[in-house]
Structure formats: structure tokens, C-alpha cells
Design an enzyme around this catalytic site. Sequence first.
Site, PDB file in Angstrom:
ATOM      1  N   GLU A 161      50.122  51.285  37.041  1.00  9.65           N
ATOM      2  CA  GLU A 161      50.092  50.582  35.713  1.00  9.65           C
ATOM      3  C   GLU A 161      50.337  51.433  34.686  1.00  9.65           C
ATOM      4  O   GLU A 161      49.455  51.667  33.769  1.00  9.65           O
ATOM      5  CB  GLU A 161      48.754  49.841  35.351  1.00  9.65           C
ATOM      6  CG  GLU A 161      48.675  49.011  36.768  1.00  9.65           C
ATOM      7  CD  GLU A 161      47.175  47.670  36.327  1.00  9.65           C
ATOM      8  OE1 GLU A 161      46.633  48.363  35.310  1.00  9.65           O
ATOM      9  OE2 GLU A 161      47.097  46.812  37.216  1.00  9.65           O
ATOM     10  N   GLU A 163      47.401  44.723  43.976  1.00 11.90           N
ATOM     11  CA  GLU A 163      46.059  44.572  43.433  1.00 11.90           C
ATOM     12  C   GLU A 163      46.087  43.013  43.228  1.00 11.90           C
ATOM     13  O   GLU A 163      46.922  42.386  42.621  1.00 11.90           O
ATOM     14  CB  GLU A 163      45.654  45.419  42.209  1.00 11.90           C
ATOM     15  CG  GLU A 163      45.447  46.563  42.126  1.00 11.90           C
ATOM     16  CD  GLU A 163      44.908  47.397  40.935  1.00 11.90           C
ATOM     17  OE1 GLU A 163      44.397  46.573  40.002  1.00 11.90           O
ATOM     18  OE2 GLU A 163      45.065  48.598  40.982  1.00 11.90           O
TER      19      GLU A 163
HETATM   20  C1  FCB Z   1      43.843  47.002  37.204  1.00 13.44           C
HETATM   21  C2  FCB Z   1      43.411  48.391  37.605  1.00 13.44           C
HETATM   22  C3  FCB Z   1      42.431  48.336  38.422  1.00 13.44           C
HETATM   23  C4  FCB Z   1      41.060  47.502  37.914  1.00 13.44           C
HETATM   24  C5  FCB Z   1      41.699  46.009  37.804  1.00 13.44           C
HETATM   25  C6  FCB Z   1      40.677  45.009  37.536  1.00 13.44           C
HETATM   26  O1  FCB Z   1      44.186  46.979  35.821  1.00 13.44           O
HETATM   27  O2  FCB Z   1      44.527  48.843  38.150  1.00 13.44           O
HETATM   28  O3  FCB Z   1      41.634  49.797  38.394  1.00 13.44           O
HETATM   29  O4  FCB Z   1      40.238  47.798  37.066  1.00 13.44           O
HETATM   30  O5  FCB Z   1      42.432  46.022  36.866  1.00 13.44           O
END
Ligand code: FCB
Length: 457
Positions: free
Chosen positions: A173, A353
Site C-alpha cells: 500500500e 487483504e
Molecule cells: C491495511 C493494512 C493492514 C491493516 C488493514 C486493516 O491498510 O495494510 O496492515 O492495517 O489495513
Amino acid sequence: MTTTAPAFPTHPFPPDFVWGVATSSFQIEGATNKDGRGDSIWDSFCRLPGVIADGSDGSIACDHYHRLDEDLDLIAGLGVNAYRFSVSWPRVQPSGSGAWNEAGLAFYERLVDGLLARGIKPYLTLNHWDLPAALQTSGGWANRDTVHRFVDYAIGLNARLGDRVASIATHNEPWVVAFLGHESGIFAPGIKDRAVAAQVSHHLLLSHGLALQALRAQGCKASLGIVLNLAPVQAATTSAEDIEQAHLEDGRLLRWYMDPLFKGGYPQDVLDFLGEDGPRIEAGDMQQIALPMDFLGINYYSRSVVSAAGPWDAKTSGLELTEMGWEIYPEGLTQLLLRLHQDYAVPPLYITENGGAFKDSLVDGVVKDDDRTDYIAAHIAAVGAAMRQGVPMCGYMVWSLLDNFEWASGYEKRFGIVHVDYATQTRTPKDSAVWYRAFLRAQQLAHAPLNVALTEV
Ligand code: FCB
């Protein structure tokens, strides 16, 4: 909220589909002063008054550093075939350049070997935000020299782990590092300067490209890529102002990263918006950034709604919200994947994620988190819907294995499918973990008759 576990998503995922859980080093490891680890910018940031909601830090977190074997067994018990983790750069190279820390390297070797011994593919991320604090004293990601330090770090780590990991993502990110870390300043290193943020984003992308090239030159066999946080950006109303604002936001969040990676240049509308605050780009940088990747990782949590009148209030949408105040919007994941597939020549895609923070309560050893299970099931179904329309998906990973240090929210927000009692460090799989394990088992069984038939032939 349902009272019974949701049905399993029905899309027939292929037998080699990657199913995982994800974590990151600073959020779970703790042991920040142990065995020669250097400070990261998140250690320094947590010391500033008022920046972390509950005043906490990462010094203990889930104590994963000391509980590696137990956690590896926990991962294996879920029935996943992949685990996404990140390496803490200051644990393996305390000052971000020069000397390596053998104890830190040995920890990640034990992690990788422990995963392989349990039949789980290691998915490594090089930078999940915990830059060595020593590099911040000379400007951190705003300093072009950090790009070269990162490439050296990638090469050094590859020499120890590159032959055993399935995949290496350069950055997690970059938008968060650039924007939240250097423009809004709510994340480490807490800088509030739009021009610095733009320069940081360019250096992150450049270091990605240079690291990719260096790793390939080293003969690295792992699949190489980057992880972006992306969302469909929608205008709050049909007014021309909202639509224009939403287009700019789409430029800053999505096209600012996707265009250089896949089309070789920054979007002109965002460059125009930044004006003199735009990044300094040297000859050859853009070609370097656009090197072909083996995969693209996408972190998806919600959509983004934009109003020209100011911050948009998610509570007005009527959609259910997670504890982060984020709308639950699984159809946005399908929309996003279709758009990426249509607008860019994307390599195989992973959801690296996806998950939700919800109010959990542990009662008699059970966490009934049906809301989280619903969230995960709906998003897996959304991935299936994109696949039916031709999007090349090859994996899905839940955020997160464990409740953990949720950055500026501290320990107040719980994303884990495994509950962590921070006083005792007891791990308790929540109902969502039980559901995920059953879903993965059903996936396996769905493919089993075919395997049996083939064996018999
Ligand atoms: C993302 C991050 C991760 C976590 C999630 C909820 O932005 O990559 O580390 O904090 O959000």
C-alpha cells in the site's frame, strides 16, 4: 447480522487457488528491542503524544516473535495453503544500510522453513511500513537514496530467503505510506506536506521497479509484484462537482499507482492538480517503474464515496458499517476487479487483504463473530463473480490471522479471525476461523473426486 453461518460461496475455485491469511511484522511481532533489532519509524511515531488512539505501541503486540511455533501451528490448523507476512527491515538490517542482524535473519528463516514444513506457501512482503528509523533521520522515503537502500535490503533478503518463498511483494500500500504518512500525517512518520508525499510515492514506485530488476538479476525464482490498496471511487451525488472530485480521487488513489506500473506514466489530471508539488522525476524512472510483474496484490476493504462539499459521512448511506466506520460493500470488489481487468493489462491478481473489524466478545472460549464471517463469505463470492467474468484471480487472503496493533487505532480495533487476549497472549479461533477452515475443507473435497478418478484411471 445472521444467526447461522453463511452458506459457502458456490463459485468453483480451481484446485491450485491460493487461500491464505495475512499479517505484518510491526502489527504482531513485538520484541522490538530484542536480539539487535533497530527502531522503525513506527516505534518512533508511537512515542509521540496523542497519535495512537489508546496510547499503545508495538513493543509487545501479539508477541509473535516469541510464539512463532505456536502461531505456525495455528496457521496450519486453519487449512490455508498460504501465509502472507512481512519482514521487519530494522530487525534484519538495524540501521537500514550496512550491517545485517543475524538473529533477525534467523527468525525469518525459521518462519519460512516452518511454513514449508507444514505445507504452506510463504508470501513475503518487503515493506509493510516499518522503515528503519535511522533512514528517516536522512529524510526517509523522501530521500532518493532510500530507494537504493531498499534495493540492497531486497538483495540481502533474497540471498537468505529467495529460494524458499513463493512470492515477494516489494511494498504494501504505497498510497498509505505516501498519503497517510506524509500528507495527512496520521501515520508514521507523521509529516504533513503534499509535495513531500508526492515525492515519497515516486520513490516507493521507483524502488519497486529497481528491486524487481535486481531480484531478477539475482536469479530469484519467487513470483514478484506489489500490493496496492484500491477501491471503486464513487461520487456522492450526480452533481458535476461531486463527479469531478470523485474523478480526482480515483486519480490519486488508483490511477496514480496503476498508470505508472502498467502504462508508464502518471495521470495528467493528477499532475495538473499537484502543479509545483508534483514529484521530481529523473530520466529513465518511468521505464523502470513499469517493468512487468508476475502478480498484483490488491487489498480491498470498502468503496470510497466522494463529495465536493467535504468529508462524506458513511453513516448516511444505509449500508452496514464495520467498527472502522467502513461500509460493507462486497459488490465493489467485483466492480474494482472488472475495471482493473478492463483498463490495464494486469498480471494474475490476488486479494492480499480483506476482512473487517467488528465488536467481538469472548464468552466461554467462543467468539461469535457472524458479522465477520458474513463479510468474508460475501467478499469471496465477489471474487468468484469477477472470475466468472474473466478476471484472472489466483488467490484470496483474509486480513488478519490475529487481532493485532491496528496502527493509529492501537489495539482497539480487532481484525483477527483468531482472538488475542493481550494480557495472557492466549489465542482463540473465532467462529469466522472455524467457518473459513470448513470452507477450505469443502473446497478440497470438491476437488477430491476428480483427483480420485484421475488416480484410478
Ligand atoms: C491495511 C493494512 C493492514 C491493516 C488493514 C486493516 O491498510 O495494510 O496492515 O492495517 O489495513
